[in-house]
Design a protein around this motif. Structure first.
Motif, PDB file in Angstrom:
ATOM      1  N   GLN A  78      -2.885  -1.556  -9.554  1.00  0.00           N
ATOM      2  CA  GLN A  78      -2.623  -2.641  -8.604  1.00  0.00           C
ATOM      3  C   GLN A  78      -2.044  -3.847  -9.351  1.00  0.00           C
ATOM      4  O   GLN A  78      -1.097  -4.472  -8.882  1.00  0.00           O
ATOM      5  CB  GLN A  78      -3.898  -3.021  -7.864  1.00  0.00           C
ATOM      6  CG  GLN A  78      -3.679  -4.093  -6.813  1.00  0.00           C
ATOM      7  CD  GLN A  78      -4.911  -4.336  -5.963  1.00  0.00           C
ATOM      8  OE1 GLN A  78      -5.835  -3.537  -5.938  1.00  0.00           O
ATOM      9  NE2 GLN A  78      -4.907  -5.435  -5.240  1.00  0.00           N
ATOM     10  N   SER A 103       0.830  -1.214   0.000  1.00  0.00           N
ATOM     11  CA  SER A 103       0.000   0.000   0.000  1.00  0.00           C
ATOM     12  C   SER A 103       0.863   1.262   0.000  1.00  0.00           C
ATOM     13  O   SER A 103       0.495   2.254  -0.620  1.00  0.00           O
ATOM     14  CB  SER A 103      -0.960  -0.005   1.189  1.00  0.00           C
ATOM     15  OG  SER A 103      -0.234  -0.089   2.404  1.00  0.00           O
ATOM     16  N   GLU A 104       2.007   1.234   0.686  1.00  0.00           N
ATOM     17  CA  GLU A 104       2.918   2.389   0.684  1.00  0.00           C
ATOM     18  C   GLU A 104       3.465   2.627  -0.721  1.00  0.00           C
ATOM     19  O   GLU A 104       3.523   3.768  -1.186  1.00  0.00           O
ATOM     20  CB  GLU A 104       4.098   2.158   1.629  1.00  0.00           C
ATOM     21  CG  GLU A 104       3.769   2.148   3.092  1.00  0.00           C
ATOM     22  CD  GLU A 104       4.992   1.835   3.924  1.00  0.00           C
ATOM     23  OE1 GLU A 104       5.553   2.789   4.517  1.00  0.00           O
ATOM     24  OE2 GLU A 104       5.396   0.658   3.969  1.00  0.00           O
ATOM     25  N   ARG A 108       0.717   4.051  -3.025  1.00  0.00           N
ATOM     26  CA  ARG A 108       0.466   5.480  -2.796  1.00  0.00           C
ATOM     27  C   ARG A 108       1.597   6.335  -3.366  1.00  0.00           C
ATOM     28  O   ARG A 108       1.358   7.398  -3.925  1.00  0.00           O
ATOM     29  CB  ARG A 108       0.317   5.767  -1.299  1.00  0.00           C
ATOM     30  CG  ARG A 108      -1.061   5.528  -0.746  1.00  0.00           C
ATOM     31  CD  ARG A 108      -1.231   6.097   0.659  1.00  0.00           C
ATOM     32  NE  ARG A 108      -0.271   5.581   1.623  1.00  0.00           N
ATOM     33  CZ  ARG A 108      -0.405   4.444   2.306  1.00  0.00           C
ATOM     34  NH1 ARG A 108      -1.478   3.700   2.116  1.00  0.00           N
ATOM     35  NH2 ARG A 108       0.504   4.063   3.170  1.00  0.00           N
TER      36      ARG A 108
END
Length: 140
Positions: free
Chosen positions: A71, A60-61, A64
């Protein structure tokens, strides 16, 4: 006759169509690979004096940080880098499960090159844009 590691290395020639190093060059010249290596290498902070120490990051880091990556693309790229031995994927049995990615020594050695490539692109972008504009004006 036995083929040594040195003999094998001497056989690699990216100018030959059958050389496996072409596939590796194709992979490592991808923008997402360059940006992932730079992110895991600690280059994400642009603040003066900021630490450039390699660090583990969660999916997720990375998602972002890498604006515009899907994805699916991020997943495929991380899997390919893991397969090539450039990063390690660590799963920690927490609730929910924590998965982190970090550079291997091999990945770190490549990161030093990709950092320079990214920095060059950012530093020279104004010149490249000016040349593009001049070229496109002549072509019209």
């Amino acid at each position: 006759m036995t083929t040594t590691k040195a003999d094998k290395k001497a056989e690699y020639n990216a100018f030959l169509a059958v050389c496996p190093s072409r596939q590796l060059l194709d992979r490592i010249s991808d923008k997402w690979v360059v940006l992932i290596l730079c992110a895991l290498g600690g280059d994400a902070s642009e603040q003066p004096g900021a630490s450039h120490a390699p660090k583990a990051m969660r999916f997720s880091e990375l998602a972002r940080l890498l604006a515009g990556v899907s994805q699916k693309m991020l997943t495929q790229t991380l899997r390919a880098l893991e397969r090539d031995g450039l990063l390690i994927r660590t799963v920690t049995p927490t609730v929910p499960v924590t998965v982190t990615y970090e550079l291997t020594d091999l990945g770190l050695s490549l990161h030093h090159l990709t950092r320079g490539l990214r920095e060059w692109a950012q530093t020279h972008m104004d010149q490249v844009l000016a040349h593009r504009e001049k070229h496109d004006a002549r072509a019209s």
